[in-house]
Motif scaffolding. Structure first.
Motif, PDB file in Angstrom:
ATOM      1  N   LEU A  57     -50.947  -6.944  16.592  1.00 34.02           N
ATOM      2  CA  LEU A  57     -49.692  -6.375  17.108  1.00 34.02           C
ATOM      3  C   LEU A  57     -48.817  -5.809  16.001  1.00 34.02           C
ATOM      4  CD1 LEU A  57     -48.784  -9.115  19.749  1.00 34.02           C
ATOM      5  CD2 LEU A  57     -49.951  -6.931  20.127  1.00 34.02           C
ATOM      6  N   GLN A  58     -49.132  -6.149  14.740  1.00 29.38           N
ATOM      7  CA  GLN A  58     -48.323  -5.752  13.589  1.00 29.38           C
ATOM      8  C   GLN A  58     -46.874  -6.219  13.747  1.00 29.38           C
ATOM      9  OE1 GLN A  58     -49.070  -3.870  10.319  1.00 29.38           O
ATOM     10  NE2 GLN A  58     -50.603  -5.344  11.032  1.00 29.38           N
ATOM     11  N   LEU A  59     -46.712  -7.424  14.252  1.00 31.34           N
ATOM     12  CA  LEU A  59     -45.402  -8.045  14.421  1.00 31.34           C
ATOM     13  C   LEU A  59     -45.406  -9.398  13.715  1.00 31.34           C
ATOM     14  CD1 LEU A  59     -44.767  -7.318  18.216  1.00 31.34           C
ATOM     15  CD2 LEU A  59     -43.851  -6.052  16.256  1.00 31.34           C
ATOM     16  N   ARG A  60     -44.344  -9.671  12.962  1.00 33.11           N
ATOM     17  CA  ARG A  60     -44.263 -10.912  12.195  1.00 33.11           C
ATOM     18  C   ARG A  60     -43.088 -11.785  12.642  1.00 33.11           C
ATOM     19  NH1 ARG A  60     -49.250  -9.539  10.571  1.00 33.11           N
ATOM     20  NH2 ARG A  60     -49.300  -7.805   9.106  1.00 33.11           N
ATOM     21  N   LYS A  61     -41.933 -11.159  12.808  1.00 34.83           N
ATOM     22  CA  LYS A  61     -40.710 -11.934  12.999  1.00 34.83           C
ATOM     23  C   LYS A  61     -40.681 -12.676  14.336  1.00 34.83           C
ATOM     24  CE  LYS A  61     -36.986  -9.726  11.425  1.00 34.83           C
ATOM     25  NZ  LYS A  61     -36.044  -8.609  11.131  1.00 34.83           N
ATOM     26  N   ILE A  62     -41.175 -12.060  15.387  1.00 30.16           N
ATOM     27  CA  ILE A  62     -41.098 -12.695  16.695  1.00 30.16           C
ATOM     28  C   ILE A  62     -41.983 -13.937  16.749  1.00 30.16           C
ATOM     29  CG2 ILE A  62     -42.896 -11.219  17.691  1.00 30.16           C
ATOM     30  CD1 ILE A  62     -39.786 -12.714  19.450  1.00 30.16           C
ATOM     31  N   PHE A  63     -43.149 -13.896  16.097  1.00 29.59           N
ATOM     32  CA  PHE A  63     -44.018 -15.070  16.083  1.00 29.59           C
ATOM     33  C   PHE A  63     -43.375 -16.217  15.304  1.00 29.59           C
ATOM     34  CE2 PHE A  63     -47.151 -11.819  17.164  1.00 29.59           C
ATOM     35  CZ  PHE A  63     -47.871 -12.467  18.161  1.00 29.59           C
ATOM     36  N   SER A  64     -42.758 -15.886  14.177  1.00 27.89           N
ATOM     37  CA  SER A  64     -42.069 -16.921  13.406  1.00 27.89           C
ATOM     38  C   SER A  64     -40.942 -17.542  14.222  1.00 27.89           C
ATOM     39  CB  SER A  64     -41.512 -16.316  12.109  1.00 27.89           C
ATOM     40  OG  SER A  64     -42.561 -15.929  11.243  1.00 27.89           O
ATOM     41  N   PHE A  65     -40.236 -16.709  14.975  1.00 23.37           N
ATOM     42  CA  PHE A  65     -39.112 -17.214  15.760  1.00 23.37           C
ATOM     43  C   PHE A  65     -39.597 -18.111  16.904  1.00 23.37           C
ATOM     44  CE2 PHE A  65     -35.256 -16.925  18.433  1.00 23.37           C
ATOM     45  CZ  PHE A  65     -34.315 -17.205  17.459  1.00 23.37           C
ATOM     46  N   ILE A  66     -40.753 -17.782  17.485  1.00 23.62           N
ATOM     47  CA  ILE A  66     -41.346 -18.657  18.502  1.00 23.62           C
ATOM     48  C   ILE A  66     -41.632 -20.036  17.897  1.00 23.62           C
ATOM     49  CG2 ILE A  66     -43.411 -19.050  19.915  1.00 23.62           C
ATOM     50  CD1 ILE A  66     -43.499 -16.007  20.360  1.00 23.62           C
ATOM     51  N   GLY A  67     -42.124 -20.047  16.657  1.00 23.17           N
ATOM     52  CA  GLY A  67     -42.354 -21.318  15.968  1.00 23.17           C
ATOM     53  C   GLY A  67     -41.078 -22.111  15.792  1.00 23.17           C
ATOM     54  N   VAL A  68     -39.979 -21.414  15.507  1.00 24.65           N
ATOM     55  CA  VAL A  68     -38.672 -22.076  15.352  1.00 24.65           C
ATOM     56  C   VAL A  68     -38.275 -22.773  16.651  1.00 24.65           C
ATOM     57  CG1 VAL A  68     -36.200 -21.650  15.066  1.00 24.65           C
ATOM     58  CG2 VAL A  68     -37.838 -20.583  13.502  1.00 24.65           C
ATOM     59  N   ILE A  69     -38.299 -22.055  17.752  1.00 21.70           N
ATOM     60  CA  ILE A  69     -37.890 -22.624  19.038  1.00 21.70           C
ATOM     61  C   ILE A  69     -38.804 -23.790  19.428  1.00 21.70           C
ATOM     62  CG2 ILE A  69     -37.529 -22.150  21.483  1.00 21.70           C
ATOM     63  CD1 ILE A  69     -35.528 -20.804  19.565  1.00 21.70           C
ATOM     64  N   GLY A  70     -40.106 -23.605  19.268  1.00 28.42           N
ATOM     65  CA  GLY A  70     -41.048 -24.663  19.622  1.00 28.42           C
ATOM     66  C   GLY A  70     -40.851 -25.921  18.794  1.00 28.42           C
ATOM     67  N   LEU A  71     -40.610 -25.755  17.482  1.00 27.21           N
ATOM     68  CA  LEU A  71     -40.462 -26.923  16.618  1.00 27.21           C
ATOM     69  C   LEU A  71     -39.158 -27.661  16.905  1.00 27.21           C
ATOM     70  CD1 LEU A  71     -42.075 -28.353  14.430  1.00 27.21           C
ATOM     71  CD2 LEU A  71     -40.721 -27.130  12.717  1.00 27.21           C
ATOM     72  N   LEU A  72     -38.109 -26.928  17.263  1.00 33.33           N
ATOM     73  CA  LEU A  72     -36.847 -27.584  17.614  1.00 33.33           C
ATOM     74  C   LEU A  72     -37.031 -28.485  18.838  1.00 33.33           C
ATOM     75  CD1 LEU A  72     -34.249 -24.701  17.123  1.00 33.33           C
ATOM     76  CD2 LEU A  72     -34.536 -26.739  15.713  1.00 33.33           C
ATOM     77  N   ILE A  73     -37.762 -28.009  19.827  1.00 35.82           N
ATOM     78  CA  ILE A  73     -38.022 -28.820  21.023  1.00 35.82           C
ATOM     79  C   ILE A  73     -38.908 -30.014  20.669  1.00 35.82           C
ATOM     80  CG2 ILE A  73     -39.094 -28.813  23.313  1.00 35.82           C
ATOM     81  CD1 ILE A  73     -38.353 -25.812  23.488  1.00 35.82           C
ATOM     82  N   PHE A  74     -39.935 -29.762  19.863  1.00 33.70           N
ATOM     83  CA  PHE A  74     -40.854 -30.833  19.468  1.00 33.70           C
ATOM     84  C   PHE A  74     -40.122 -31.946  18.726  1.00 33.70           C
ATOM     85  CE2 PHE A  74     -43.270 -32.669  15.966  1.00 33.70           C
ATOM     86  CZ  PHE A  74     -44.334 -33.249  16.635  1.00 33.70           C
ATOM     87  N   MET A  75     -39.217 -31.581  17.813  1.00 34.60           N
ATOM     88  CA  MET A  75     -38.529 -32.568  16.989  1.00 34.60           C
ATOM     89  C   MET A  75     -37.750 -33.569  17.835  1.00 34.60           C
ATOM     90  SD  MET A  75     -39.131 -32.207  13.715  1.00 34.60           S
ATOM     91  CE  MET A  75     -37.726 -32.924  12.882  1.00 34.60           C
ATOM     92  N   TYR A  76     -37.232 -33.128  18.965  1.00 29.34           N
ATOM     93  CA  TYR A  76     -36.492 -34.037  19.847  1.00 29.34           C
ATOM     94  C   TYR A  76     -37.402 -35.188  20.291  1.00 29.34           C
ATOM     95  CZ  TYR A  76     -34.221 -35.851  24.026  1.00 29.34           C
ATOM     96  OH  TYR A  76     -33.674 -36.683  24.969  1.00 29.34           O
ATOM     97  N   PHE A  77     -38.608 -34.857  20.718  1.00 26.79           N
ATOM     98  CA  PHE A  77     -39.542 -35.889  21.175  1.00 26.79           C
ATOM     99  C   PHE A  77     -40.095 -36.695  19.998  1.00 26.79           C
ATOM    100  CE2 PHE A  77     -39.571 -32.675  24.514  1.00 26.79           C
ATOM    101  CZ  PHE A  77     -39.387 -33.460  25.639  1.00 26.79           C
ATOM    102  N   TRP A  78     -40.328 -36.020  18.867  1.00 28.61           N
ATOM    103  CA  TRP A  78     -40.869 -36.689  17.682  1.00 28.61           C
ATOM    104  C   TRP A  78     -39.935 -37.783  17.185  1.00 28.61           C
ATOM    105  CZ3 TRP A  78     -45.334 -37.390  15.559  1.00 28.61           C
ATOM    106  CH2 TRP A  78     -45.477 -37.681  14.195  1.00 28.61           C
TER     107      TRP A  78
END
Length: 433
Positions: free
Chosen positions: A302-323
């Motif tokens: 897709l030649q896209l970098r920033k949106i994938f990194s941002f998805i990682g940010v949102i996912g990790l924030l949710i994960f950290m709550y349960f962790w």
């Protein structure tokens, strides 16, 4: 030395199996270089023998990280000027010797000496190997290339954790057995790399390669290239390069905690045995490896970098709550395997595409300054790791592990903001000129 380096130059941009082979050499060299940090599986066994507390071990980790930071920022411009191969070959050989040297460690002073040697090698190897990954991968393929590069730091952790989990019971929990096994592996790799590794000519390193269709033009332009190096000040003075470097390190605070303290955290907080903890940690590294490669490949398509990194940010924030809320509860090995694997996937989302973004931002400043730019990232990484490593267990001992994970959570938020500073598209792929 320069005669040997020049004898390793290739004058045409590598394609096909030659590119794959060169990338494979860089990856296995990076696994060896990163063995400096892969002591985690044997830390629960090593510390009592050396009469070290967890807090003091954290300070040693911090001090060695500072050494790596200083070496990286000094060596980066030299690696850009003189090429990568000499530094990679020397690094793998010295690392193999140092890993065997761990078998002779009997006290804290000797342990610190070996850690410092390994830290010096890591400080040189990160700019050198990241520079080679950029050199051998066009922009369409860059995220996948850097995803494979992470087989060094991530693969070394996975290899160390997996080997420890499988062999520690066989060798009666002797931590020295692990350094004999890994020392043999490192020595074999060092010999292979020394004979086969190659480097781009200075003219080729000064080119930007978008995809395979532009290779012929790149080869022609390289022959007429006069300026093959630019001033490091172009990178040192770039705000968005520093912002991207600081942001990703804050995002990876949880990764660095897992790298240095993961097994001992599982032993301390959840009462797993050292072998069980190493096995569970290996699932994190395996999931992280797979995510980095898969997400890197999709990001390249897709030649896209920033949106994938941002998805990682949102996912990790949710994960950290349960962790965080797992602490203090009984967690079965199967459930912990799922959590550690998910953690690895989300960190891969945030990190892999970022590496391609960072490399492309450096290329846009000047193609010859890759090692200098990655030296900045290595410097920031090691300075912040030094700070984090020295305060992790004092914070955990006083306020609990949840307090430290709150710090990691804040780092993810800051990275989510700083990703906007990076130059590149969010949703529509950039058109090549």
């Amino acid at each position: 030395m320069m005669s040997w380096v020049q004898s390793r130059y290739i004058m045409k941009y590598p394609v096909g199996w030659m590119r794959i082979g060169l990338l494979a050499l860089v990856i296995i060299a990076n696994i060896v270089a990163n063995y400096e940090g892969e002591l985690a599986p044997v830390v629960p066994l090593l510390l009592p023998d050396l009469h070290l507390t967890i807090t003091n071990y954290g300070f040693i980790v911090a001090a060695s990280a500072v050494v790596s930071a200083i070496v990286a920022v000094i060596s980066g411009p030299w690696i850009d000027k003189y090429g990568r191969t000499f530094f990679v070959v020397a690094g793998t050989i010295v690392t193999a010797i140092a890993v065997f040297g761990m078998c002779l460690v009997h006290n804290t002073t000797q342990f610190i000496v070996v850690r410092v040697i390994m830290a010096i090698i890591l400080g040189v190897s990160i700019p050198a190997t990241t520079g080679l990954i950029r050199d051998f991968t066009p922009r369409v393929g860059r995220a996948l290339g850097f995803g494979l590069w992470t087989f060094g730091p991530v693969g070394a952790n996975y290899l160390a954790a997996g080997v420890a989990g499988a062999t520690l019971p066989i060798f009666h929990n002797s931590w020295k057995s692990q350094f004999i096994i890994m020392g043999i592996f490192c020595l074999v790799v060092a010999i292979i790399v020394a004979f086969l590794i190659r480097d781009l000519s200075p003219g080729l390193r000064a080119q930007v390669v978008h995809d395979n269709t532009s290779v012929a033009n790149v080869n022609h332009s390289a022959q007429a290239q006069n300026e093959t190096i630019a001033s490091p000040k172009l990178v040192y003075g770039s705000f968005h390069i520093w912002a991207l470097a600081i942001g990703i390190v804050l995002f990876l605070l949880l990764y660095f905690f897992t790298q240095a303290f993961g097994p001992i955290y599982l032993v301390t907080a959840f009462k797993y045995s050292p072998a069980e903890a190493s096995t569970l940690a290996s699932y994190f590294w395996l999931a992280n490896l797979v995510a980095l490669v898969v997400i890197g490949w999709v990001s390249d398509r897709l030649q896209l970098r920033k949106i994938f990194s941002f998805i990682g940010v949102i996912g990790l924030l949710i994960f950290m709550y349960f962790w965080i809320h797992l602490i203090g509860h009984h967690v079965s090995a199967g459930t912990m395997m799922v959590y550690t694997s998910l953690q690895g996937v989300l960190l891969g989302f945030g990190f892999g595409p970022w590496m391609a973004l960072f490399s492309e931002n450096l290329e846009d400043i000047h193609p010859t300054l890759q090692a200098t730019g990655w030296a900045i990232w290595s410097f920031v990484t090691n300075v912040l790791v030094a700070i984090a490593g020295s305060i992790t267990f004092p914070v955990a001992e006083r306020f609990g592990f949840a307090a430290w994970f709150d710090v990691c959570w804040a780092g993810v938020v800051i990275y989510g903001v700083l990703i906007f500073v990076g130059r590149g598209p969010w949703f529509r792929r950039k058109q090549f000129k």
